[in-house]
Design a protein around this motif. Structure first.
Motif, PDB file in Angstrom:
ATOM      1  N   PRO A  18      -7.594   4.467   2.272  1.00  0.00           N
ATOM      2  CA  PRO A  18      -8.892   4.234   1.632  1.00  0.00           C
ATOM      3  C   PRO A  18     -10.028   5.005   2.300  1.00  0.00           C
ATOM      4  O   PRO A  18     -10.908   5.539   1.620  1.00  0.00           O
ATOM      5  N   ARG A  76      -9.940   8.649   1.306  1.00  0.00           N
ATOM      6  CA  ARG A  76     -10.429   8.829  -0.067  1.00  0.00           C
ATOM      7  C   ARG A  76     -11.956   8.786  -0.100  1.00  0.00           C
ATOM      8  O   ARG A  76     -12.604   9.587  -0.783  1.00  0.00           O
ATOM      9  N   THR A 118      -0.655   3.743  -2.649  1.00  0.00           N
ATOM     10  CA  THR A 118      -1.971   4.218  -2.204  1.00  0.00           C
ATOM     11  C   THR A 118      -1.814   5.258  -1.098  1.00  0.00           C
ATOM     12  O   THR A 118      -2.497   6.292  -1.090  1.00  0.00           O
ATOM     13  N   ALA A 168      -1.024   2.451  -8.783  1.00  0.00           N
ATOM     14  CA  ALA A 168      -1.450   1.718  -7.596  1.00  0.00           C
ATOM     15  C   ALA A 168      -2.519   0.728  -8.019  1.00  0.00           C
ATOM     16  O   ALA A 168      -3.210   0.923  -8.998  1.00  0.00           O
ATOM     17  N   GLY A 202       0.794  -1.237   0.000  1.00  0.00           N
ATOM     18  CA  GLY A 202       0.000   0.000   0.000  1.00  0.00           C
ATOM     19  C   GLY A 202       0.820   1.278   0.000  1.00  0.00           C
ATOM     20  O   GLY A 202       0.299   2.337   0.347  1.00  0.00           O
ATOM     21  N   GLN A 257      -5.913   9.918  -7.689  1.00  0.00           N
ATOM     22  CA  GLN A 257      -4.950   8.842  -7.838  1.00  0.00           C
ATOM     23  C   GLN A 257      -3.906   9.287  -8.845  1.00  0.00           C
ATOM     24  O   GLN A 257      -4.129   9.278 -10.053  1.00  0.00           O
ATOM     25  N   ASN A 311      -0.419   8.504  -2.590  1.00  0.00           N
ATOM     26  CA  ASN A 311      -1.509   9.208  -3.276  1.00  0.00           C
ATOM     27  C   ASN A 311      -2.333  10.025  -2.290  1.00  0.00           C
ATOM     28  O   ASN A 311      -2.650  11.194  -2.528  1.00  0.00           O
TER      29      ASN A 311
END
Length: 820
Positions: free
Chosen positions: A441, A444, A60, A75, A57, A71, A63
């Protein structure tokens, strides 16, 4: 900017005056002049590198740190996507520059897949024996094959006919799987698409401008992607990059970036440099996504080492719920981070590099725990965010304890220098270590605010990302302040020394010559004081020269021999730890240089080189570099002290015949030169550390690689008893590789130390003879009295020096008033 004003004034005013009238005083000023220019030219950006296993990760996380919901980096888990360093820096307008892989990269993927198809067909039809060798797979009419060299063909064919052994330490992993995923991503835009192998091969052949071979009907959407791929391959053939900035159409820009960062073009990217407007980047941070552990090729490992050893001011180790494990410590060693800290253990501030730990997938753990949690009596469960918050607090001490435990496994050593350096390296890591459990995550989801995919966390702060961003911005601020302090230190020393030189010249010419008999009387009394000082000075100069010219060169061989003994023992321990590996794993380590033993990455040339380099860096850092710095510092301090004692005597005994202001200027001047001499010694040592760090690994790696290649060339990697032959090779490597590396290591240390010695000698020569110079200020020599008795010349020089000083930046005039 005051520093630039000083440099310009020196170049256009002070230096020309001194060249005409006091040339002997210029050399000592040039060092700080060059040093100040060098410091001002250096970037104040802070490079932060991300390290971790492939798929952990890193991309990610980066980002989310740099671009929130956007993004902007590759990834998504298509095998080891990040095969090169990917830099993200600040830009007021979003932009990216892409360098694609050479055309043969895609050709090799296509050839490997087609070779697998051929392998499968011939095996199924039993055209040949059960064992299918590379010669069966070779096809002289295969256009893909013709575009690759022999090594590239061999690597593709090895993957194509791979059969994984069933042993626990060699899991059933198909090395072609990453190629298949990349092919699916490139052709269909989805690494999980259900397209069969023959479809992918035909599509790749079209992309490579070769006719299909397997009668596949390519979908229209895939044909559109293939046309774009052809454009990309044309760029790589012409050795061009692709650049784009966000202009009037932000949607098209983001779509194009998405195609590159995580879409069908991502497997074709070799390097991508992204510019993005974000607060953390604007603070001066450059974020660098480095190749993961899953990348085996030499070039990718070298990229990681280059950044970690030479550019990084901090590394972020990315781990998941398991936390730092043995493989994490292996990563610290293979990336060059551990060696860097060990090599700077004699002077940790000379090469600082902080470590932060980002713990990813905490949201997965929270979700799993929430699903498995029994309901309370009232039928309710804790909120996921409550579990997440608890896990964050629990993870921090646990992760710190784990990394401390894992670092402790880098064992002690019977060699005191190695032991001291390792303890200091562990201390440096634990002192700077920050633990940041995060959920990229969830951040995001919060930022996208999609009702179909809601976050269970309520605020960005709860994800842990803002705290990590703040920590990086503080790091950037500390680095800027440290750079500013270094510039200020050199600026002040240079400015004061420069004004003192001019003041001394002015004072000497302004002073009326005293009667010759008075001068002789003072000179006689001074000589009684100077004689023992001169003898002491000459003794110290001789000892210092002998140390630089003879002692160190002689010691280097002993240091290398000492380190080699430690290295051989540790290489033996490392190789013994591989004895339980399956023979196929060991053979892969010998053949290809890189493979895995469980979760542990094996790369014989790199690993053995690291085990040699670390004790080498420890021994010569503790015993040589520290000694050079100390000797240079002590010598400089001793000379400054002697000059101060002479000036004190003159002020007490010289009476009205001594210019007290001139002597005060001389004391300040010599003190500044002593500080400069210490700086020269420190910088020379730091430069030597960097050069040797970069060169030593390669000379160690070369004989190891040569031994492995000879083993394969001789055919010892094939047939019954291969594991025993490999284990015997390992026994030889421990001794032969370290012995082979000993001579070139001595050569590198001696030749590069010669440069250090030359730099220190140069600074030493520029210093001149401080004892004689001070004596001349107290009692002018006869020829100097005659020269300065020329009234016309005196008036000209005094007019010039007044003009030079009058143009000096005002800050300097306040610091060092001119002698009357």
């Amino acid at each position: 900017m005051k520093e630039q004003e000083l440099l310009v004034w020196f170049e256009h005013n002070a230096r020309p005056f001194l060249e005409r009238n006091a040339k002997e005083r210029i050399a000592g000023l040039e060092n700080d002049y060059a040093r100040l220019k060098r410091l001002l030219s250096k970037s104040d950006k802070v490079t932060v590198c991300f390290l971790g296993n492939s798929g952990i990760g890193k991309s990610t996380l980066l980002n989310a740190l740099a671009a929130g919901a956007n993004q902007i980096l590759p990834a998504g888990g298509i095998g080891p996507l990040t095969a090169q360093a990917t830099e993200v820096h600040y830009s007021p307008v979003p932009s990216f520059d892409v360098t694609y892989h050479p055309r043969k990269h895609l050709w090799q993927v296509a050839f490997a897949l087609e070779s697998r198809l051929t392998h499968q067909q011939k095996t199924e039809k039993k055209v040949k024996s059960v064992k299918v060798n590379e010669n069966v797979l070779l096809d002289q009419d295969n256009e893909l094959q013709k575009g690759l060299d022999e090594n590239e063909q061999h690597e593709a064919l090895s993957a194509a006919q791979h059969i994984a052994p069933p042993e626990a330490d060699a899991p059933n992993h198909d090395p072609l799987e990453a190629n298949i995923k990349q092919a699916k991503q490139v052709i269909t835009g989805n690494q999980f698409s259900e397209k069969p192998l023959h479809y992918l091969v035909d599509a790749l052949r079209l992309a490579c401008d070769i006719n299909p071979r397997w009668q596949s009907s390519i979908d229209p959407e895939d044909l559109k992607r293939i046309e774009r791929i052809k454009e990309v391959l044309k760029l790589t053939k012409e050795d061009q990059t692709y650049s784009r900035k966000q202009e009037d159409d932000p949607t098209a820009f983001l779509d194009d970036m998405k195609d590159h960062a995580a879409g069908f073009l991502s497997p074709l990217i070799e390097r991508i440099k992204v510019g993005w407007p974000s607060q953390v980047l604007e603070s001066g941070v450059i974020l660098v996504d480095l190749p993961g552990v899953g990348i085996a090729q030499d070039s990718y490992r070298d990229v990681t080492k280059h950044y970690v050893r030479e550019k990084a001011r901090a590394v972020i180790i990315v781990v998941d719920r398991a936390g730092p494990t043995e493989s994490t410590v292996d990563l610290l060693r293979s990336s060059g981070y551990w060696d860097r800290l060990v090599g700077a253990a004699d002077d940790p501030e000379s090469d600082p590099c902080s470590m932060l730990m980002a713990v990813t997938k905490v949201d997965d753990v929270a979700g799993e725990e929430w699903r498995n949690m029994a309901r309370r009596e009232d039928g309710t469960k804790p909120k996921k965010r409550e579990i997440f918050a608890r896990l964050i607090e629990e993870f921090k001490p646990r992760m710190r304890g784990q990394i401390s435990q894992q670092l402790g496994k880098i064992g002690g050593s019977d060699n005191e220098s190695v032991q001291v350096a390792r303890v200091q390296a562990r201390t440096s890591i634990l002192e700077s270590l920050e633990i940041h459990p995060v959920s990229a995550p969830e951040l995001r989801k919060l930022l996208l605010d999609d009702e179909e995919d809601r976050a269970f966390l309520q605020t960005a702060d709860q994800t842990g990302l803002p705290l990590l961003q703040e920590s990086l911005m503080k790091l950037a601020m500390r680095e800027r302040e440290a750079r500013r302090a270094r510039i200020q230190e050199v600026y002040e020393r240079f400015s004061i020394t420069l004004l003192n030189e001019l003041s001394i010249v002015e004072g000497q010419w302004r002073e009326r010559t005293r009667a010759a008999e008075e001068a002789e009387k003072l000179a006689t009394a001074l000589e009684e004081v100077l004689d023992p000082k001169r003898k002491e000075y000459n003794r110290r100069v001789g000892a210092f020269r002998e140390f630089l010219d003879e002692t160190v060169q002689a010691k280097i061989e002993g240091f290398v021999s000492e380190a080699r003994g430690v290295a051989e023992s540790e290489v033996n321990n490392y190789l013994r730890g591989l004895q339980g590996a399956h023979w196929a794993t060991l053979r892969a380590a010998v053949r290809r240089g890189g493979c895995f033993y469980g979760s542990r990455a094996i790369n014989l040339p790199d690993d053995i080189a690291n085990y040699f380099q670390e004790p080498m860096a420890a021994v010569w850092g503790q015993k040589l570099l520290r000694d050079i710095r100390k000797r240079t510092s002590d010598f400089s301090t001793d000379v400054a002290t002697m000059v101060e004692e002479i000036c004190l005597w003159a002020n007490i005994n010289g009476g009205a015949h001594v210019n007290a202001q001139l002597l005060e200027n001389q004391k300040t001047r010599i003190a500044s030169q002593a500080a400069q001499m210490k700086q020269v010694g420190k910088e020379a040592v730091d430069e030597l550390r960097e050069i040797v760090k970069a060169k030593l690994t390669e000379v160690i790696r070369k004989p190891i690689k040569g031994s492995c290649e000879k083993f394969v060339t001789d055919g010892d990697d094939i047939g019954p008893g291969v594991k025993n032959r490999i284990l015997y090779l390992f026994k030889q490597l421990a001794n032969q590789a370290t012995v082979s590396a000993q001579k070139p290591a001595i050569s590198i240390l001696q030749s590069n130390f010669a440069q250090v010695r030359a730099e220190i000698h140069s600074a030493f020569e520029q210093w001149g003879d401080p004892i004689q110079e001070t004596s001349d200020l107290i009692v002018e020599r006869h020829e100097e009295r005659i020269k300065r008795s020329d009234a016309q010349k005196r008036n000209r020089i005094l007019t010039e020096v007044d003009a030079v000083i009058s143009t000096c930046p005002i800050q300097l005039q306040k610091k060092a008033p001119v002698a009357a």
